[in-house]
Scaffold this motif. Structure first.
Motif, PDB file in Angstrom:
ATOM      1  N   TYR A  23       0.822  -1.210   0.000  1.00  0.00           N
ATOM      2  CA  TYR A  23       0.000   0.000   0.000  1.00  0.00           C
ATOM      3  C   TYR A  23       0.858   1.263   0.000  1.00  0.00           C
ATOM      4  CZ  TYR A  23      -3.688  -3.280   1.468  1.00  0.00           C
ATOM      5  OH  TYR A  23      -4.567  -4.333   1.572  1.00  0.00           O
ATOM      6  N   THR A  24       1.914   1.285   0.824  1.00  0.00           N
ATOM      7  CA  THR A  24       2.747   2.489   0.890  1.00  0.00           C
ATOM      8  C   THR A  24       3.520   2.721  -0.406  1.00  0.00           C
ATOM      9  OG1 THR A  24       4.529   1.291   2.033  1.00  0.00           O
ATOM     10  CG2 THR A  24       2.943   2.492   3.410  1.00  0.00           C
ATOM     11  N   SER A  30       3.461   8.391   1.932  1.00  0.00           N
ATOM     12  CA  SER A  30       3.144   7.142   2.607  1.00  0.00           C
ATOM     13  C   SER A  30       4.426   6.488   3.099  1.00  0.00           C
ATOM     14  CB  SER A  30       2.433   6.190   1.640  1.00  0.00           C
ATOM     15  OG  SER A  30       1.219   6.754   1.197  1.00  0.00           O
ATOM     16  N   ARG A  31       4.333   5.843   4.268  1.00  0.00           N
ATOM     17  CA  ARG A  31       5.521   5.190   4.833  1.00  0.00           C
ATOM     18  C   ARG A  31       5.110   4.279   5.973  1.00  0.00           C
ATOM     19  NH1 ARG A  31       7.527   8.268   9.508  1.00  0.00           N
ATOM     20  NH2 ARG A  31       5.947   9.802   9.974  1.00  0.00           N
ATOM     21  N   ILE A  32       5.943   3.307   6.256  1.00  0.00           N
ATOM     22  CA  ILE A  32       5.770   2.479   7.445  1.00  0.00           C
ATOM     23  C   ILE A  32       6.416   3.234   8.596  1.00  0.00           C
ATOM     24  CG2 ILE A  32       6.480   0.332   8.567  1.00  0.00           C
ATOM     25  CD1 ILE A  32       6.048  -1.028   5.848  1.00  0.00           C
ATOM     26  N   THR A  33       5.707   3.378   9.689  1.00  0.00           N
ATOM     27  CA  THR A  33       6.214   4.168  10.817  1.00  0.00           C
ATOM     28  C   THR A  33       6.673   3.317  11.995  1.00  0.00           C
ATOM     29  OG1 THR A  33       3.963   4.440  11.671  1.00  0.00           O
ATOM     30  CG2 THR A  33       4.802   6.177  10.208  1.00  0.00           C
ATOM     31  N   GLU A  34       6.170   2.085  12.108  1.00  0.00           N
ATOM     32  CA  GLU A  34       6.571   1.242  13.231  1.00  0.00           C
ATOM     33  C   GLU A  34       6.164  -0.204  12.968  1.00  0.00           C
ATOM     34  OE1 GLU A  34       6.056   1.037  18.112  1.00  0.00           O
ATOM     35  OE2 GLU A  34       4.696   2.297  16.939  1.00  0.00           O
ATOM     36  N   VAL A  35       7.004  -1.128  13.397  1.00  0.00           N
ATOM     37  CA  VAL A  35       6.695  -2.552  13.347  1.00  0.00           C
ATOM     38  C   VAL A  35       6.877  -3.094  14.756  1.00  0.00           C
ATOM     39  CG1 VAL A  35       7.339  -4.813  12.401  1.00  0.00           C
ATOM     40  CG2 VAL A  35       7.445  -2.774  10.939  1.00  0.00           C
ATOM     41  N   GLN A  36       5.840  -3.711  15.294  1.00  0.00           N
ATOM     42  CA  GLN A  36       5.934  -4.356  16.612  1.00  0.00           C
ATOM     43  C   GLN A  36       5.872  -5.862  16.414  1.00  0.00           C
ATOM     44  OE1 GLN A  36       2.962  -2.798  19.259  1.00  0.00           O
ATOM     45  NE2 GLN A  36       4.030  -0.856  19.499  1.00  0.00           N
ATOM     46  N   ARG A  37       6.617  -6.580  17.240  1.00  0.00           N
ATOM     47  CA  ARG A  37       6.709  -8.029  17.108  1.00  0.00           C
ATOM     48  C   ARG A  37       6.132  -8.721  18.336  1.00  0.00           C
ATOM     49  NH1 ARG A  37       9.360  -9.098  12.623  1.00  0.00           N
ATOM     50  NH2 ARG A  37      10.561  -7.416  11.704  1.00  0.00           N
ATOM     51  N   TYR A  38       5.629  -9.913  18.108  1.00  0.00           N
ATOM     52  CA  TYR A  38       5.123 -10.712  19.221  1.00  0.00           C
ATOM     53  C   TYR A  38       6.272 -11.111  20.127  1.00  0.00           C
ATOM     54  CZ  TYR A  38       0.460 -11.342  17.206  1.00  0.00           C
ATOM     55  OH  TYR A  38      -0.812 -11.141  16.733  1.00  0.00           O
ATOM     56  N   GLY A  39       6.014 -11.088  21.418  1.00  0.00           N
ATOM     57  CA  GLY A  39       6.985 -11.543  22.407  1.00  0.00           C
ATOM     58  C   GLY A  39       6.638 -12.942  22.867  1.00  0.00           C
ATOM     59  N   THR A  51       2.077  -6.050  14.720  1.00  0.00           N
ATOM     60  CA  THR A  51       1.403  -4.910  14.097  1.00  0.00           C
ATOM     61  C   THR A  51       2.383  -4.107  13.259  1.00  0.00           C
ATOM     62  OG1 THR A  51       1.780  -3.433  15.982  1.00  0.00           O
ATOM     63  CG2 THR A  51      -0.320  -4.657  15.944  1.00  0.00           C
ATOM     64  N   VAL A  52       1.826  -3.438  12.267  1.00  0.00           N
ATOM     65  CA  VAL A  52       2.578  -2.523  11.418  1.00  0.00           C
ATOM     66  C   VAL A  52       1.790  -1.224  11.374  1.00  0.00           C
ATOM     67  CG1 VAL A  52       3.542  -2.099   9.125  1.00  0.00           C
ATOM     68  CG2 VAL A  52       3.422  -4.439  10.012  1.00  0.00           C
ATOM     69  N   ALA A  53       2.389  -0.151  11.854  1.00  0.00           N
ATOM     70  CA  ALA A  53       1.777   1.175  11.739  1.00  0.00           C
ATOM     71  C   ALA A  53       2.308   1.803  10.454  1.00  0.00           C
ATOM     72  CB  ALA A  53       2.139   2.033  12.944  1.00  0.00           C
ATOM     73  N   PHE A  54       1.407   2.407   9.678  1.00  0.00           N
ATOM     74  CA  PHE A  54       1.833   3.016   8.427  1.00  0.00           C
ATOM     75  C   PHE A  54       0.929   4.184   8.083  1.00  0.00           C
ATOM     76  CE2 PHE A  54      -1.108  -0.356   7.430  1.00  0.00           C
ATOM     77  CZ  PHE A  54      -1.843   0.041   6.326  1.00  0.00           C
ATOM     78  N   ASP A  55       1.462   5.078   7.278  1.00  0.00           N
ATOM     79  CA  ASP A  55       0.722   6.229   6.770  1.00  0.00           C
ATOM     80  C   ASP A  55       0.453   6.007   5.289  1.00  0.00           C
ATOM     81  OD1 ASP A  55       0.981   7.446   9.233  1.00  0.00           O
ATOM     82  OD2 ASP A  55       2.578   8.804   8.607  1.00  0.00           O
ATOM     83  N   GLY A  58      -0.712  10.367   4.080  1.00  0.00           N
ATOM     84  CA  GLY A  58      -0.760  11.201   5.272  1.00  0.00           C
ATOM     85  C   GLY A  58      -1.708  10.738   6.367  1.00  0.00           C
ATOM     86  N   LEU A  59      -2.484   9.674   6.147  1.00  0.00           N
ATOM     87  CA  LEU A  59      -3.397   9.160   7.169  1.00  0.00           C
ATOM     88  C   LEU A  59      -2.831   7.892   7.783  1.00  0.00           C
ATOM     89  CD1 LEU A  59      -6.859   9.574   5.418  1.00  0.00           C
ATOM     90  CD2 LEU A  59      -5.877  11.001   7.218  1.00  0.00           C
ATOM     91  N   GLY A  60      -2.954   7.783   9.113  1.00  0.00           N
ATOM     92  CA  GLY A  60      -2.398   6.643   9.815  1.00  0.00           C
ATOM     93  C   GLY A  60      -3.314   5.432   9.827  1.00  0.00           C
ATOM     94  N   TYR A  61      -2.704   4.258   9.698  1.00  0.00           N
ATOM     95  CA  TYR A  61      -3.378   2.962   9.757  1.00  0.00           C
ATOM     96  C   TYR A  61      -2.518   2.032  10.599  1.00  0.00           C
ATOM     97  CZ  TYR A  61      -6.082   4.515   5.724  1.00  0.00           C
ATOM     98  OH  TYR A  61      -6.911   5.217   4.889  1.00  0.00           O
ATOM     99  N   VAL A  62      -3.140   0.990  11.124  1.00  0.00           N
ATOM    100  CA  VAL A  62      -2.400  -0.071  11.780  1.00  0.00           C
ATOM    101  C   VAL A  62      -2.899  -1.390  11.209  1.00  0.00           C
ATOM    102  CG1 VAL A  62      -1.910  -1.265  13.958  1.00  0.00           C
ATOM    103  CG2 VAL A  62      -2.052   1.232  13.915  1.00  0.00           C
TER     104      VAL A  62
END
Length: 163
Positions: A23-24, A30-39, A51-55, A58-62
């Motif tokens: 999508y980005t 548009s860009r990926i802003t953060e990637v979180q991993r399972y612990g 999860t992957v946070a991305f714009d 200019g609009l944020g999505y997760v």
């Protein structure tokens, strides 16, 4: 920039990062802003993407890798307001690759997410004060999959093909 108050949260089986990268690549700003991993304590495989946070434009999505429990339906879609036919064609081609076309400018991408690829001119024609022209444009749109702006203009102006 202040944090976005409401964020669209998208549930994927296991393709959240792949979808966000795809999508980005399609939209400016548009860009990926953060990637979180399972612990160790999470339901996912430790170290795998949670999860992957991305714009997008200019609009944020997760995006969440939550498993196959909740697939997408057409009840939710992302609408893209396109400036011209070239933008409609580019996005339609990219988003339907591995996905499926629907009617009236709607499609499902390869991940099952529904999109509306909507040229601004369609909205203008459907809202035009010339109600007969607007109705002809609506009838033309109802016969389309991908929106064809010139065909809408022709229908609006009653320049259809003679029978």
């Amino acid at each position: 920039m202040p944090e976005q108050k409401i964020t669209t949260f998208l549930w994927y089986d296991h393709q959240a990062e792949e979808a966000a990268r795809f999508y980005t690549s399609l939209f400016a700003d548009s860009r990926i802003t953060e990637v979180q991993r399972y612990g160790e304590g999470g339901p996912g495989e430790p170290g795998s993407v949670m999860t992957v946070a991305f714009d997008l434009a200019g609009l944020g999505y997760v995006a969440l890798n939550g498993g196959p429990l909740f697939p997408f339906t057409e009840a939710i879609s992302l609408q893209v307001n396109c400036e011209d036919q070239a933008e409609v064609d580019r996005l339609w081609s990219a988003l339907t690759e591995g996905g499926e076309e629907s009617a009236c400018g709607w499609l499902k991408d390869r991940y099952g997410l529904s999109w509306q690829i909507t040229p601004r001119r369609l909205v203008e024609l459907l809202g035009d004060p010339d109600r007969a022209g607007a109705q002809r444009a609506m009838q033309a749109m109802m016969q389309m999959r991908k929106i064809d702006i010139q065909a809408l203009e022709d229908a609006y102006a009653d320049r259809g093909k003679a029978s």
